[in-house]
Scaffold this active site. Structure first.
Site, mmCIF file in Angstrom:
data_model
loop_
_atom_site.group_PDB
_atom_site.id
_atom_site.type_symbol
_atom_site.label_atom_id
_atom_site.label_comp_id
_atom_site.label_asym_id
_atom_site.label_seq_id
_atom_site.Cartn_x
_atom_site.Cartn_y
_atom_site.Cartn_z
ATOM 1 C CG HIS A 1 7.312 -25.292 -12.364
ATOM 2 N ND1 HIS A 1 8.519 -26.131 -11.730
ATOM 3 C CD2 HIS A 1 8.245 -24.247 -13.077
ATOM 4 C CE1 HIS A 1 9.510 -25.740 -11.911
ATOM 5 N NE2 HIS A 1 9.424 -24.631 -12.751
ATOM 6 C CG HIS B 1 11.642 -26.657 -15.074
ATOM 7 N ND1 HIS B 1 12.171 -25.476 -14.299
ATOM 8 C CD2 HIS B 1 12.543 -27.699 -14.810
ATOM 9 C CE1 HIS B 1 13.328 -25.783 -13.804
ATOM 10 N NE2 HIS B 1 13.564 -27.037 -14.034
ATOM 11 C CG ASP C 1 9.526 -22.059 -15.348
ATOM 12 O OD1 ASP C 1 9.235 -21.546 -14.239
ATOM 13 O OD2 ASP C 1 10.254 -22.898 -15.482
ATOM 14 C CE LYS D 1 11.089 -42.302 -37.719
ATOM 15 N NZ LYS D 1 10.499 -43.301 -37.082
HETATM 16 MN MN MN Z 1 11.203 -23.484 -13.653
#
Ligand code: MN
Length: 217
Positions: free
Chosen positions: A55, A49, A57, A205
């Site tokens: 970071h 993320h 998750d 694709k």
């Molecule tokens: Mn996050």
């Protein structure tokens, strides 16, 4: 206790209140969090993320939701590394498939990819939510990138950081010295990187190539 199961679902919904409060579902494509039927295998996902800070998750299915930790440096297969993992709000189970762009102005705005996912088993205990509640959970992951035993352990509260945990790879056949998550940067769902998602490159694709290469799954 004929209705004992009801308390579980109430608890699960209750634990998603913070998730819902932080988000405007008219603005973000993230799931609202409908409750899904429970499968037998426990599921995990790691989403990469890029928000205000990059970071990973790390999310474990427990008690009908995804218990979640933000890992700034990402998980590693190197048992010598101890990765800081800040526990964050529970997420709905269907969040595990979310990949895309959270629009500007929304909570967590930025790009998300499904960096790894799979199933896990408990190495100790029988109830993942109870293990987490005690401040230590040992899991055996079966993902595409992550495999083998990992320990998540809560740090002693200090400086008011009650949500600080450590994610540590246990020594086993899945361990690999020097393993770096940044060298494994593609989504296991679509093959896209965060940059691909940011530029809204389509995975069609890649997916059709991949489907053709595989004979059913
Ligand atoms: Mn996050």
């Amino acid at each position: 206790m004929p209705h004992a199961h009801r308390s579980t679902s109430t608890t699960s919904r209750g634990s998603l209140r913070r998730y819902a409060q932080k988000r405007d579902f008219a603005q973000t494509p993230e799931p609202k969090g409908q409750k899904l039927p429970r499968g037998r295998a426990l599921r995990f996902v790691v989403q990469k993320h890029r928000a205000s800070h990059l970071h990973y998750d790390f999310r474990l299915e427990a008690d009908g939701v995804l218990k979640s930790w933000a890992v700034p440096k990402g998980p590693t297969l190197d048992p010598k590394e101890r990765r800081l993992a800040m526990q964050v709000e529970d997420h709905p189970l269907d969040y595990r498939d979310f990949e895309g762009v959270i629009p500007k102005g929304n909570y967590g705005a930025g790009q998300v990819i499904v960096w790894d996912r799979g199933t896990y088993k408990l190495a100790e205990g029988t109830n993942p939510a109870a293990e987490i509640g005690r401040g230590k959970i040992k899991v055996i992951l079966h993902g595409k990138k992550l495999g083998g035993m990992f320990t998540l352990v809560r740090m002693r509260p200090r400086d008011g950081s009650e949500n600080a945990w450590l994610l540590i790879k246990d020594k086993d056949a899945g361990a690999e010295s020097g393993w770096d998550p940044e060298r494994h940067s593609e989504s296991v769902k679509t093959g896209r990187t965060l940059d691909d998602v940011a530029e809204s490159r389509h995975a069609a694709k890649w997916q059709s190539n991949r489907t053709a290469a595989r004979s059913g799954r």
